[in-house]
Design an enzyme around this catalytic site. Sequence first.
Site, PDB file in Angstrom:
ATOM      1  N   HIS A 147      96.747 -36.950 -17.133  1.00 26.00           N
ATOM      2  CA  HIS A 147      95.972 -37.984 -16.449  1.00 26.00           C
ATOM      3  C   HIS A 147      96.507 -39.329 -16.908  1.00 26.00           C
ATOM      4  O   HIS A 147      97.372 -39.384 -17.794  1.00 26.00           O
ATOM      5  CB  HIS A 147      94.472 -37.828 -16.768  1.00 26.00           C
ATOM      6  N   HIS A 183      99.771 -25.017 -24.449  1.00 24.22           N
ATOM      7  CA  HIS A 183      98.368 -24.744 -24.175  1.00 24.22           C
ATOM      8  C   HIS A 183      97.438 -25.860 -24.665  1.00 24.22           C
ATOM      9  O   HIS A 183      97.465 -26.253 -25.826  1.00 24.22           O
ATOM     10  CB  HIS A 183      97.944 -23.439 -24.844  1.00 24.22           C
ATOM     11  N   ASN A 228     109.743 -19.454 -20.033  1.00 28.14           N
ATOM     12  CA  ASN A 228     108.957 -19.913 -18.899  1.00 28.14           C
ATOM     13  C   ASN A 228     109.753 -19.904 -17.601  1.00 28.14           C
ATOM     14  O   ASN A 228     109.174 -19.747 -16.521  1.00 28.14           O
ATOM     15  CB  ASN A 228     108.377 -21.295 -19.183  1.00 28.14           C
TER      16      ASN A 228
END
Length: 313
Positions: free
Chosen positions: A73, A100, A183
Amino acid sequence: MYNIPAPPTPWSQQLAEPTIDATVYIHPLTNVIGDVRIGEQVHIAPGVSIRADEGMPFYIGTNVNIQDGAVIHGLEQGRVIGDDGQLYSVWISDNASITHMALIHGPAYVGNGCFIGFRSTVFNARIGDGCIVMSHALIENVEIPAGKYIASGSIITNPQQADHLPNVQEVDSEFARHVVSINQKLRQGYLCAEDEVCIATLRNEPNGPPTVQPGSSNGHRPSSRFDAQAIAWIRDVLSQKFYIGVEQADTRRFRANSWSDCGVIKVTQEEEAIAAVAQLLQRYPHQYVRLFSINPGTRQRGSGLVIQQPLEK
């Protein structure tokens, strides 16, 4: 996945929407809101919130992974300079890992190859290339030089603290590269799981594409599926006003489900699409070639079809 424009506000009336590369995998339980620009081969796990409705825009580079529960954000005021010289609320460079529950709150810059550990916070800060930030750290109101190691639980809020940070060791850098590699394999696997052709190939189901051997070098043409099925698939994709993405792979990469991008066909007429696909088949005569649909609004890929495979020996 829930991708929506930023809402109208006193500071932004543009209703900017996310721009997402077709190679990206974003889990359906993740939100991407507003002017978020996501590059190639990004993997975004469940429960991530990427919300460019106050501070904007956000940039997320190639090969980035953003793991479960991470939040991105930004404040309405304050910007960082991205690598392209433009202003951003949040810039995350290539090959970064945001693990995480981490929080990246703009204005914030995360450099190439950085690792941001579990539940760590980066706010009003600039982290140089190759830094390793371990768990539960706070990086705020400071610039971290490239190649520094921030231990778990550290609170770095002034230049003096940043200047005394130890250098990253090779074992730490290798770990960060390993996380990126893992990933990437997850991204490929999740995309395959959404592709009926890919799943059928892996399972070697009777109705799926047959398992084939490497193509011969005797000049024979490869086995193509440019038939009624392919034409029907193209017609269906165009009827939805979708684009057609094209990928190719040699036998080794096919078995690893690692495809190379061949571009996007952006036409509306069936004849033009068929001609464009035919040209690509000629360009890659001894490779696997796969088509997939792309939603031009969300940039997300949909159904796929393996249209060519090397000739069996």
